[in-house]
Each structure stands twice: as C-alpha cells, then as structure tokens.
Design a protein around this motif. Sequence first.
Motif, PDB file in Angstrom:
ATOM      1  N   HIS A 215      -2.286  49.866   3.901  1.00  0.00           N
ATOM      2  CA  HIS A 215      -2.197  51.201   4.504  1.00  0.00           C
ATOM      3  C   HIS A 215      -1.860  52.189   3.403  1.00  0.00           C
ATOM      4  O   HIS A 215      -0.792  52.104   2.791  1.00  0.00           O
ATOM      5  N   ASN A 216      -2.762  53.125   3.136  1.00  0.00           N
ATOM      6  CA  ASN A 216      -2.518  54.156   2.133  1.00  0.00           C
ATOM      7  C   ASN A 216      -1.995  55.413   2.811  1.00  0.00           C
ATOM      8  O   ASN A 216      -2.650  55.974   3.702  1.00  0.00           O
ATOM      9  N   ASP A 217      -0.796  55.824   2.392  1.00  0.00           N
ATOM     10  CA  ASP A 217      -0.194  57.029   2.975  1.00  0.00           C
ATOM     11  C   ASP A 217      -0.229  58.215   2.012  1.00  0.00           C
ATOM     12  O   ASP A 217       0.171  59.322   2.375  1.00  0.00           O
ATOM     13  N   ALA A 218      -0.673  57.991   0.764  1.00  0.00           N
ATOM     14  CA  ALA A 218      -0.915  59.070  -0.189  1.00  0.00           C
ATOM     15  C   ALA A 218      -2.285  58.820  -0.804  1.00  0.00           C
ATOM     16  O   ALA A 218      -2.506  57.781  -1.427  1.00  0.00           O
ATOM     17  N   ILE A 219      -3.191  59.774  -0.611  1.00  0.00           N
ATOM     18  CA  ILE A 219      -4.592  59.565  -0.951  1.00  0.00           C
ATOM     19  C   ILE A 219      -5.102  60.790  -1.702  1.00  0.00           C
ATOM     20  O   ILE A 219      -4.867  61.925  -1.272  1.00  0.00           O
ATOM     21  N   PRO A 220      -5.783  60.598  -2.837  1.00  0.00           N
ATOM     22  CA  PRO A 220      -6.329  61.740  -3.575  1.00  0.00           C
ATOM     23  C   PRO A 220      -7.288  62.569  -2.711  1.00  0.00           C
ATOM     24  O   PRO A 220      -7.973  62.033  -1.833  1.00  0.00           O
ATOM     25  N   LEU A 360      -4.169  61.437 -11.560  1.00  0.00           N
ATOM     26  CA  LEU A 360      -3.793  62.854 -11.554  1.00  0.00           C
ATOM     27  C   LEU A 360      -3.325  63.305 -10.179  1.00  0.00           C
ATOM     28  O   LEU A 360      -2.663  64.340 -10.045  1.00  0.00           O
ATOM     29  N   GLU A 361      -3.709  62.553  -9.165  1.00  0.00           N
ATOM     30  CA  GLU A 361      -3.196  62.760  -7.816  1.00  0.00           C
ATOM     31  C   GLU A 361      -2.564  61.445  -7.353  1.00  0.00           C
ATOM     32  O   GLU A 361      -3.036  60.364  -7.718  1.00  0.00           O
ATOM     33  N   PRO A 362      -1.516  61.515  -6.551  1.00  0.00           N
ATOM     34  CA  PRO A 362      -0.837  60.276  -6.145  1.00  0.00           C
ATOM     35  C   PRO A 362      -1.674  59.415  -5.216  1.00  0.00           C
ATOM     36  O   PRO A 362      -2.448  59.926  -4.405  1.00  0.00           O
TER      37      PRO A 362
END
Length: 393
Positions: A215-220, A360-362
């Motif tokens: 589960h990805n909760d921070a996505i570029p 560059l993005e979390p």
Amino acid sequence: MTTELEQTVRKLATLKPQVKGGLDQAGALQLPESTKVRFEKYGVDYARGYPEIPVTEKIPIFVDEAEQFRNELFEVDDRGKYADPEKKALFGAAKEVKHLTKHIGTEIVGLQLSELNDKQKDELALLIAERVVVYFRDQDLDPRKQLELGKYFGPVEIHPQAPRVPVGEGGISVIWMDLAKSKGLDLSFKRGGGTAHWHTDLTHELQPPGITHLHNDAIPDVGGDTVWVSGYAAFDKLSPSLQKFLEGKKATYRSLHTYLDRENPLKGRKPVVREHPIIRTHPVTGWKSLFINRAYTTGIVGLEAEESKVILEYLFSVFEKNLDIQVRFNWKPSKKGLGTSALWDNRISQHYAVWDHEGLEPRHGTRVSTLAEVPYLDPNSKSQRESLGLSLD
C-alpha cells in the motif's frame, strides 16, 4: 569458534555505520505529509523514531542462524480454493472491474479493502492467482487492517532485519527509498538501485511468499510506476522441448542479506541459499509457472556453471523483454489524500519499481507478505494457455 571470539565478531557485526548526510537514525528523516496523515488518523506512533528497527540482539549474524530463522514447515490453506469461480460477491460489489492487459493485471474500482467480507476475500485470492496482480485505488487503509488482511490469507512474513511500522508484533514492512538513501545506498539517475530491478521477493525462503500487499500512501505526481510480469505467460513462451528440459530441474536462490560463516568469520559474508523447482505449480489454478528471477536465482542444479549461465540469461530475458506479458501501473489515486494498494502473487511473478522520479518526490509504502507453500511441480499440471484452451503457438 570460541565463545570469546564469537562475541567479538557479533559485536563488530552489529556496529552501526555512519551514513550520508550526517543522519544517524531513521527518525532524522521527514515522513511524507500524506503518510503522517494516514498514521495519525490510525494512531500509529512515529514520533519516537520511524521506522521501527528490529532489536539488534535478534538479528542473525551468522549464516546458520539465518538459515534456522524460518526452517520449520507449516501448513498452508490457500483461501483461493474456497472461492466462487465467478467471483460474484467481489465483482458484484465493485463499481467497475478493469482488466488492464490480456495476460496480467486487474483493477477493482469502488471497494475498500478494509471492508471486504470473507467471501470477497476468498474471491480476491482466486482473482490474484488468475490475474497475477490486482489493484485498488483510493484506499483509506489502517496499517493494522492491512496486516489483518494478510493474516487472513495465511502466515505473515516477519523479516528479522527489515524496518517495520511500529504496531503490534511486526509483519508490516516499510518500503521507503529515502530511508535506504539515508543509510548510504547510492541512488541517482544513472544508479536506480534498490528495487529498481526485476526480482521476486524472498525466493530463498523455505516457503517463499504468496500474496504480497503493498500500500503506497505517498506517491509522486508523475512517475514512480511499478511493472509486473507473469510467470504463467513466461512459461508458455518457451518451446515444448525447453519446457520439458526444465521440468523437474531445480535452481539455487540466494538471500538479499548476507551473513558470516561461524567457523570462518574472516572469510567474508555469504547469503542464505536454498533450492526450489524452476517450474512450479500454483496450488489454486493448477497452472505451471516459470519461477526464476535475475536478482536472486544463481544457478541451475546439476549443470556446469557456463551452461547454467546461458540458460538462465535466456530465461531472464523472457520475463524482461516480452512486453505483452507485462503490466505497468501508475499508483496515483483519483482522490487526494488516499492511497493505492497492489496485491500480487509472488509465486507467479516478478516486479520492477521504476526510478524515473529519482527520489525528488516522496514514495512511501507499507507491505505485508503472506508466506505460501514449499514450491513444487505437479507433473500432471497444465500451463495457463493449455488449461484455458488457447493456442500454444
């Protein structure tokens, strides 16, 4: 080895190295804001240092310790066997069911994983076994609910070294490349590293994972995709002669982490190595799958090293070069503030995390893996295309 020498070696092996940027603990990193929102909503305490690192004294130092960590057989009762083949409970409750490619990948729209009943969970397990990977966007998911779902599918993998979410007894691993970078992993445009390579998780285990849930909760905003490829379809790409040659053969699979030889600790570190069938049968579908991966498969048992190298290189290329048996998925949810889940069958797939966002993005996620059966080949099993009556040409 004498007790005194063993204690010295253990002490030296557990010393924490300096890391880039002057960071000396994971708590010095800043969690992505979307991850903070998720954790605060569900009472995950990250203020005392995140992620949780396993207690040093419990981390294996010697290779024999690592081999014994999970060396006892356990029964597996795959939930997909109890599912309605038509999946009426799961599909009937969804707003939409989208098959993303012909061979692999399905997206379920309009359902929350945390709200599935047991019948729907069984049907999801069957769908994953058939379609290899299933996606759910816009998920509002408590990490504990993610763990609960994993436990429904079977025994959950608790890695002795992997960083984890600080809830309960473990089982929720952290997938966060910023953490790896802070610990010294050299990542750049030219050096993706980390999970930016084709691999199958934990194939060195006695009973490697089945269903894995990230589960990805921070996505570029742009990029950060993951690509999966089907082991069923890879097997069907092979000629009948090569299929026959490989059936019954075993390969060696190494661990990512390495350890010291207790009898000769100065000789250098080495991985845990186990043998599994190159062609395995899925216990629910009964389909044959090609079970190798470039990252962790090291050789074919019974062949000379050069023979093994040539054959494995070709088999790796079948997975990596055939785009028609791959699916590339962008994780971005349609609703801001929510996350996206992918559940795949680790027994019948490889995956590759694309490093185009370059950190560059979390990108932060939590993963739960359910351990499955000891890999086996049923000589009477069929390939996917043979079972479905599709052309074998």
